[in-house]
Design a protein around this motif. Structure first.
Motif, mmCIF file in Angstrom:
data_model
loop_
_atom_site.group_PDB
_atom_site.id
_atom_site.type_symbol
_atom_site.label_atom_id
_atom_site.label_comp_id
_atom_site.label_asym_id
_atom_site.label_seq_id
_atom_site.Cartn_x
_atom_site.Cartn_y
_atom_site.Cartn_z
ATOM 1 N N THR A 77 -30.429 -20.556 -45.259
ATOM 2 C CA THR A 77 -30.039 -19.776 -46.317
ATOM 3 C C THR A 77 -28.540 -19.499 -46.232
ATOM 4 N N LYS A 78 -27.827 -19.984 -47.330
ATOM 5 C CA LYS A 78 -26.383 -19.680 -47.265
ATOM 6 C C LYS A 78 -25.858 -18.892 -48.764
ATOM 7 N N LYS A 79 -24.707 -18.257 -48.386
ATOM 8 C CA LYS A 79 -24.114 -17.602 -49.410
ATOM 9 C C LYS A 79 -22.840 -18.042 -49.858
ATOM 10 N N LYS A 80 -23.213 -18.558 -50.952
ATOM 11 C CA LYS A 80 -21.977 -19.611 -51.458
ATOM 12 C C LYS A 80 -21.022 -18.680 -52.187
ATOM 13 N N CYS A 81 -21.180 -17.590 -52.900
ATOM 14 C CA CYS A 81 -20.254 -16.889 -53.517
ATOM 15 C C CYS A 81 -20.845 -15.363 -53.545
ATOM 16 N N GLU A 82 -20.119 -14.531 -54.002
ATOM 17 C CA GLU A 82 -20.539 -12.985 -54.183
ATOM 18 C C GLU A 82 -21.893 -12.982 -55.070
ATOM 19 N N GLY A 83 -22.731 -12.539 -54.383
ATOM 20 C CA GLY A 83 -24.201 -12.274 -54.909
ATOM 21 C C GLY A 83 -24.964 -13.410 -55.174
ATOM 22 N N LEU A 84 -24.521 -14.851 -54.737
ATOM 23 C CA LEU A 84 -25.424 -16.054 -54.925
ATOM 24 C C LEU A 84 -25.648 -16.439 -53.537
ATOM 25 N N TYR A 85 -27.209 -16.105 -53.450
ATOM 26 C CA TYR A 85 -27.701 -16.563 -52.107
ATOM 27 C C TYR A 85 -28.749 -18.011 -52.302
ATOM 28 N N VAL A 86 -28.243 -18.922 -51.649
ATOM 29 C CA VAL A 86 -28.939 -20.377 -52.011
ATOM 30 C C VAL A 86 -29.775 -20.830 -50.711
ATOM 31 N N HIS A 87 -31.127 -20.770 -51.167
ATOM 32 C CA HIS A 87 -32.126 -21.239 -50.148
ATOM 33 C C HIS A 87 -32.348 -22.991 -49.912
ATOM 34 N N ILE A 88 -31.867 -23.302 -48.889
ATOM 35 C CA ILE A 88 -31.835 -24.731 -48.467
ATOM 36 C C ILE A 88 -33.295 -25.266 -48.222
ATOM 37 N N CYS A 89 -33.834 -26.112 -49.125
ATOM 38 C CA CYS A 89 -35.482 -26.237 -48.914
ATOM 39 C C CYS A 89 -35.685 -27.698 -48.730
ATOM 40 N N ARG A 90 -37.112 -27.880 -48.126
ATOM 41 C CA ARG A 90 -37.697 -29.213 -47.954
ATOM 42 C C ARG A 90 -39.184 -28.900 -48.633
ATOM 43 N N LEU A 91 -39.433 -29.838 -49.788
ATOM 44 C CA LEU A 91 -40.632 -29.810 -50.333
ATOM 45 C C LEU A 91 -41.810 -30.151 -49.716
ATOM 46 N N LEU A 92 -42.819 -29.333 -49.324
ATOM 47 C CA LEU A 92 -43.868 -30.147 -48.408
ATOM 48 C C LEU A 92 -44.955 -30.469 -49.226
ATOM 49 N N LYS A 93 -45.237 -29.754 -50.520
ATOM 50 C CA LYS A 93 -46.367 -30.137 -51.379
ATOM 51 C C LYS A 93 -45.895 -29.428 -52.663
ATOM 52 N N GLY A 94 -46.614 -30.513 -53.757
ATOM 53 C CA GLY A 94 -46.419 -30.006 -55.046
ATOM 54 C C GLY A 94 -45.225 -30.232 -55.829
ATOM 55 N N THR A 95 -45.017 -29.430 -56.783
ATOM 56 C CA THR A 95 -43.983 -29.612 -57.742
ATOM 57 C C THR A 95 -43.424 -27.942 -57.920
ATOM 58 N N VAL A 96 -42.311 -27.860 -57.702
ATOM 59 C CA VAL A 96 -41.561 -26.536 -57.625
ATOM 60 C C VAL A 96 -40.697 -26.640 -59.167
ATOM 61 N N LYS A 97 -40.982 -25.611 -60.111
ATOM 62 C CA LYS A 97 -40.227 -25.596 -61.396
ATOM 63 C C LYS A 97 -39.247 -24.514 -61.485
ATOM 64 N N ASP A 101 -48.758 -23.895 -56.982
ATOM 65 C CA ASP A 101 -48.075 -25.203 -57.253
ATOM 66 C C ASP A 101 -47.282 -26.115 -56.440
ATOM 67 N N PHE A 102 -46.711 -25.268 -55.273
ATOM 68 C CA PHE A 102 -45.933 -25.843 -54.461
ATOM 69 C C PHE A 102 -45.828 -25.083 -53.069
ATOM 70 N N ILE A 103 -45.234 -25.833 -52.088
ATOM 71 C CA ILE A 103 -45.163 -25.216 -50.728
ATOM 72 C C ILE A 103 -43.813 -25.605 -50.226
ATOM 73 N N ALA A 104 -42.695 -24.983 -50.218
ATOM 74 C CA ALA A 104 -41.438 -25.655 -49.622
ATOM 75 C C ALA A 104 -40.846 -24.844 -48.293
ATOM 76 N N GLU A 105 -40.389 -25.551 -47.609
ATOM 77 C CA GLU A 105 -39.949 -25.025 -46.340
ATOM 78 C C GLU A 105 -38.426 -24.595 -46.306
ATOM 79 N N VAL A 106 -38.152 -23.645 -46.097
ATOM 80 C CA VAL A 106 -36.756 -22.983 -46.033
ATOM 81 C C VAL A 106 -36.342 -23.413 -44.772
ATOM 82 N N ILE A 107 -35.292 -24.379 -44.758
ATOM 83 C CA ILE A 107 -34.417 -24.733 -43.358
ATOM 84 C C ILE A 107 -33.116 -23.956 -43.315
#
Length: 403
Positions: free
Chosen positions: A53-73, A45-51
């Motif tokens: 990746t950050k660690k915001k707090c203990e055990g929370l890994y956040v992918h900073i993305c740019r949506l290239l196609k479709g819808t991510v749910k 359904d979608f393609i997202a580019e990960v530009i």
């Protein structure tokens, strides 16, 4: 498990940049000086580019993305694909920090410890506790030692062990960090290097390819910084340097092997020409070609004041010395010049007058007329300078008044 758009949680994203959190990920989040991974997250359904990746707090890994196609749910299953080439370059730069640390301690002792690092795909930065500048020849020795360890193609192993076992194995724990009961240890070769580290690394040191130190500098008291490149970055650096040398050889119209000699020759010729030009300037100002009426008597003192052009501030002192040699005694000479929109003044006093008319006192008299707070020097010669360039006549009048 979560999507964030414009700082707010959302259930789906249809375009632009957003943040994504998953229940698990192969992406390395920025920490310990190593930058975050990039790559792609996708499904049917979608393609997202990960530009990033950050660690915001203990055990929370956040992918900073740019949506290239479709819808991510939120709640969707997806394939997470790390950019392999980018990761490989980062790994080479990270492993080489361990090798460089080893080489530094071999050369300078165990007191040389890591104070910080930055590991990216194109370069790495390594800060160390060391009080002296590292000379170019020493940098070459370090570079050679690291490349020797790379060519040895040592195995690089990741081991999970207890803190005590890690300490017993000789692992270095950096920055006084607090570690859990179990720690991750990176072992290079058979005791070549053993360090606690959470970053990504190569499988064998030979995978690094090559290593070059670009620069060495001070960043704080007792802290030196080394900027380095590895692998493709090191190869590109070498090519860039070769291209520059070839370009210089073309400009100089000599072979590559003759560039150094030709540059030395040109520098020697320039130094000789500058000396000749300086002598000509002095002759023009204070020699036989100078005006016969340049000396004015003020209260029994021979007084010379000139405004000069096309002469550097540093050259004024030599001209003053020449004029003092020419007129011997009972002399006060003041030279004014303008260069790059700034005024310079040098005042010389013959030895027989310096007790009565100190050059330091006289230069302070003219300082306000050139935009200076004061001046400095010796009783026989002093100087000042400022940003006012159109009040030299007033300054000369003030000198006459002082005499």
């Amino acid at each position: 498990t979560a999507l964030v758009k414009d700082g707010k949680p959302v259930s789906e994203v249809t375009g632009g940049e957003f943040s994504l959190v998953a229940n698990q990920t192969p992406f390395y989040a920025e920490m310990g000086g190593q930058v975050g991974d990039i790559g792609v997250i996708k499904n049917a359904d979608f393609i997202a580019e990960v530009i990033d990746t950050k660690k915001k707090c203990e055990g929370l890994y956040v992918h900073i993305c740019r949506l290239l196609k479709g819808t991510v749910k939120q709640g969707a299953n997806a394939s997470f694909e790390v950019d392999v080439e980018n990761r490989a370059s980062i790994q080479g730069n990270h492993t080489v920090t361990h090798l460089l640390h080893k080489a530094l301690q071999e050369k300078y002792g165990a007191s040389v410890t890591q104070k910080g690092s930055y590991v990216a795909p194109d370069r790495m930065r390594f800060d160390i506790a060391y009080n002296s500048q590292i000379s170019p020849s020493e940098l070459r020795e370090l570079e050679d030692r690291v490349n020797q360890m790379i060519r040895a193609n040592y195995d690089v192993q990741t081991k999970i062990m207890s803190q005590q076992d890690a300490i017993n194995s000789g692992a270095m724990a950096l920055f006084g960090e607090k570690y859990g009961d179990e720690v991750r240890v990176i072992c290079v070769g058979d005791g070549v290097s053993t360090e606690l580290c959470g970053g990504t690394h190569v499988k064998q040191t030979g995978d690094i390819g090559g290593f070059s130190i670009l620069s060495e500098s001070a960043v704080a008291a007792g802290v030196r910084r080394l900027e380095c490149v590895t692998g493709c970055g090191a190869a590109q650096h070498t090519r860039d340097m070769e291209d520059k040398v070839h370009h210089i050889s073309q400009l100089l119209k000599v072979g590559v092997n003759d560039v150094e000699g030709r540059v030395a020759q040109l520098l020697a010729e320039r130094k000789e020409m500058e000396a000749k030009i300086f002598e000509l300037k002095k002759q023009l100002v204070s020699g036989a070609k100078s005006s016969e009426n340049e000396v004015e008597e003020v209260n029994g003192v021979k007084f010379i004041a000139k405004t000069l052009s096309d002469i550097q501030a540093k050259e004024l002192k030599a001209v003053v010395d020449d004029m003092k040699d020419k007129y011997k005694d009972n002399l006060v000479v003041a030279l004014f010049a303008v260069n790059d929109g700034k005024s310079s003044v040098v005042i010389g006093v013959s030895d027989d007058l310096k007790a009565k008319h100190s050059a330091v006192d006289l230069v302070k008299k003219v300082a306000p007329f050139v935009g200076a707070q004061g001046g400095g020097g010796r009783p026989d010669m002093a100087q000042t300078g400022g940003t006012i360039t159109d009040r030299f006549n007033e300054a000369i009048a003030e000198l006459k008044k002082a005499l």
